[in-house]
Design a protein around this motif. Structure first.
Motif, mmCIF file in Angstrom:
data_model
loop_
_atom_site.group_PDB
_atom_site.id
_atom_site.type_symbol
_atom_site.label_atom_id
_atom_site.label_comp_id
_atom_site.label_asym_id
_atom_site.label_seq_id
_atom_site.Cartn_x
_atom_site.Cartn_y
_atom_site.Cartn_z
ATOM 1 N N SER A 120 0.832 -1.204 0.000
ATOM 2 C CA SER A 120 0.000 0.000 0.000
ATOM 3 C C SER A 120 0.871 1.260 0.000
ATOM 4 O O SER A 120 0.597 2.220 -0.722
ATOM 5 N N GLY A 121 1.950 1.230 0.810
ATOM 6 C CA GLY A 121 2.853 2.384 0.886
ATOM 7 C C GLY A 121 3.553 2.658 -0.434
ATOM 8 O O GLY A 121 3.691 3.818 -0.850
ATOM 9 N N ILE A 122 3.991 1.594 -1.096
ATOM 10 C CA ILE A 122 4.663 1.749 -2.391
ATOM 11 C C ILE A 122 3.692 2.309 -3.432
ATOM 12 O O ILE A 122 4.051 3.170 -4.245
ATOM 13 N N ASN A 123 2.445 1.839 -3.383
ATOM 14 C CA ASN A 123 1.444 2.364 -4.315
ATOM 15 C C ASN A 123 1.194 3.850 -4.073
ATOM 16 O O ASN A 123 1.017 4.632 -5.016
ATOM 17 N N GLN A 124 1.188 4.246 -2.800
ATOM 18 C CA GLN A 124 1.002 5.658 -2.478
ATOM 19 C C GLN A 124 2.186 6.494 -2.963
ATOM 20 O O GLN A 124 2.014 7.608 -3.455
ATOM 21 N N LEU A 125 3.396 5.944 -2.807
ATOM 22 C CA LEU A 125 4.577 6.669 -3.282
ATOM 23 C C LEU A 125 4.537 6.848 -4.799
ATOM 24 O O LEU A 125 4.920 7.899 -5.316
ATOM 25 N N LEU A 126 4.075 5.809 -5.476
ATOM 26 C CA LEU A 126 3.999 5.895 -6.934
ATOM 27 C C LEU A 126 2.971 6.961 -7.331
ATOM 28 O O LEU A 126 3.196 7.739 -8.264
ATOM 29 N N GLY A 127 1.863 6.987 -6.576
ATOM 30 C CA GLY A 127 0.854 8.036 -6.696
ATOM 31 C C GLY A 127 0.472 8.384 -8.114
ATOM 32 O O GLY A 127 0.235 7.519 -8.959
ATOM 33 N N GLU A 128 0.447 9.672 -8.373
ATOM 34 C CA GLU A 128 -0.021 10.178 -9.665
ATOM 35 C C GLU A 128 0.945 9.864 -10.803
ATOM 36 O O GLU A 128 0.589 10.015 -11.971
ATOM 37 N N ARG A 129 2.138 9.441 -10.472
ATOM 38 C CA ARG A 129 3.102 9.113 -11.533
ATOM 39 C C ARG A 129 2.573 7.991 -12.429
ATOM 40 O O ARG A 129 2.944 7.913 -13.596
ATOM 41 N N ALA A 130 1.742 7.116 -11.853
ATOM 42 C CA ALA A 130 1.259 5.956 -12.609
ATOM 43 C C ALA A 130 -0.154 6.145 -13.130
ATOM 44 O O ALA A 130 -0.781 5.195 -13.568
ATOM 45 N N ASP A 131 -0.697 7.362 -13.061
ATOM 46 C CA ASP A 131 -2.029 7.615 -13.602
ATOM 47 C C ASP A 131 -1.988 7.622 -15.130
ATOM 48 O O ASP A 131 -0.942 7.891 -15.735
ATOM 49 N N CYS A 132 -3.130 7.361 -15.722
ATOM 50 C CA CYS A 132 -3.213 7.340 -17.183
ATOM 51 C C CYS A 132 -2.746 8.666 -17.792
ATOM 52 O O CYS A 132 -2.140 8.681 -18.872
#
Length: 459
Positions: free
Chosen positions: A231-243
């Motif tokens: 969950s923490g890694i997904n939060q760090l990735l955040g908007e960087r991985a948005d479409c």
């Protein structure tokens, strides 16, 4: 010639001096005294003995470094000022290095360098780049044993910081994210596989022995920690991985890279994972990938496109092709989940459950699969028994599956608990059980469910 003789002579006297020093120290006795003090956390007494052992008997016992790690962590934590804290933190790092040097066969390289990176991060030692170098060394030299959840999180956070500073490319962030996610999922599979049979024993009313209880507790702790880190890694990735970021990133390179199969795979995988499948770029990527190298992945993406267009039977055809071709277990489980979802949406619950179970057989930590089965059971309550009591009894079975979802996937714990509570609220209550006279009996469901549930005994 004279110079060579002097060098040899100096080496001789140094070796004799070292031998005499070790002879003057009873290494076994010093290790024993050191261990006694370290065990009770009397580090004021233990520290001077540690220094003596490092100087005279560095290879006397692995315990020197095991207790040394605990000692320096505590001393650094309790330090009264920044200078002392830095001194103890550096001693902690040196302790890891000395252990690697003197006990290489009993020290995991990935774990050791990961711990050095953590210490540098915790006590703000070195530059961000130097901290990253330790984590990269751990990952590249011994990925298998670089599995501490917190160290993985800090490693990823370090890369994110550098990317924010313009020192790392966004593609590097995505590649590391993919690798970490896969590693964490592999660890979750291992721990869930340990927990699953023990959870079933508990559900069947069997008391676990002390060894089984310990195994289950440890597995659940690890599953909780990995869930938090993911969950923490997904939060760090955040908007960087948005479409909004992914599509322009891959659009920019598509013409130059459309002949690069590995690039096409990575791009299509990330767009698929983030459900960026409505953009024309996704179709272009899939078309190029399937033309260059028809595979499990390209079949999966074609299935997603067919599903988006409402062609459910065509989507299932592609998904089944993907499952047959897929060799990576985790990816195969994901395909099975998509097939199960397609069947569930069309009301074919028996087929859906079959594929959810196939996914769980590969990846026991897929709590969402248990929740989906629970949902289908609850939906079928009125169709699987004759009497009102027996129909409502289906909800006990649904609640058991919801509970299991929270046990194998801690990230679903709250949702699973609420779902299970809701189902039990619809099941027969104490007064109903008393009136039925069925307490302790088993009720079988003859419809597609094909399972049974035991009516609770009322006190």
């Amino acid at each position: 010639m004279k110079t060579k003789f002097l060098i040899l002579l100096t080496g001789f006297f140094l070796s004799v001096s070292l031998a005499n020093a070790q002879a003057s120290v009873d290494c076994n006795r010093e290790v024993s005294l050191y261990a006694q003090s370290a065990k009770i956390k009397d580090y004021k007494t233990a520290k001077p003995i540690y220094d003596k052992l490092i100087k005279n008997c560095p290879d006397a016992s692995l315990a020197i470094y095991q207790y040394g790690e605990r000692m320096f962590k505590q001393l650094a934590k309790d330090a009264s000022d920044d200078e002392n804290q830095e001194q103890y933190a550096k001693a902690l790092i040196e302790n890891y290095k000395l252990r690697l040097k003197h006990f290489p066969n009993e020290t995991k390289v990935g774990e050791a360098y990961g711990s050095i990176g953590e210490a540098m991060y915790d006590f703000e030692l070195g530059t961000t780049e130097k901290r990253l170098a330790m984590f990269e060394k751990a990952w590249k030299e011994d990925e298998k044993n670089f599995s501490d959840p917190r160290a993985l999180y800090i490693y990823f956070n370090t890369v994110i910081e550098l990317q924010d500073d313009g020192k790392k490319d966004l593609n590097e962030v995505f590649e590391l994210y993919d690798a970490f996610t896969k590693k964490i999922e592999e660890q979750e599979i291992q721990r869930a596989a340990e927990a699953e049979p023990l959870i079933k024993k508990q559900e069947e009313g069997t008391t676990l022995n002390s060894s089984e209880t310990r195994t289950l507790k440890n597995a659940e702790i690890y599953l909780t920690n990995f869930s938090k880190i993911k969950s923490g890694i997904n939060q760090l990735l955040g908007e960087r991985a948005d479409c909004e970021n992914l599509v322009p990133l891959y659009n920019k390179d598509f013409e130059a890279k459309k002949g690069d199969v590995e690039w096409l795979k990575r791009a299509a995988r990330r767009l698929s994972a983030k459900d960026c499948t409505e953009d024309p770029l996704f179709f272009s990527l899939v078309e190029a990938l399937h033309a260059a190298e028809p595979s499990a992945k390209s079949a999966l993406y074609l299935g997603q496109l067919a599903a988006k267009e409402g062609k459910s039977s065509k989507a299932l055809e592609y998904f089944n092709q993907s499952a047959e071709l897929e060799t990576d277990p985790i990816d195969k489980a994901r395909v099975y989940m998509k097939i199960a979802g397609s069947y569930k949406n069309s009301g074919s619950f028996s087929n859906a459950r079959n594929y959810y179970r196939k996914a769980l057989a590969i990846q026991p930590s897929l709590g969402i699969a248990y929740l989906q089965i629970a949902s289908m059971y609850a939906s079928s309550a009125n169709n699987c028994a004759e009497t009102t009591f027996d129909k409502r009894a289906v909800y006990w079975l649904a609640a058991d599956y919801a509970d299991r979802a929270g046990r194998v996937d801690p990230s679903l714990k709250s949702t699973a608990a609420q779902t299970a509570e809701s189902y039990r609220g619809r099941a027969p209550q104490k007064s109903d059980i008393f009136s039925s006279g069925k307490q302790g009996q088993s009720i079988s469901f003859s419809c597609w469910i094909g399972e049974s549930v035991k009516v609770p005994n009322i006190q």
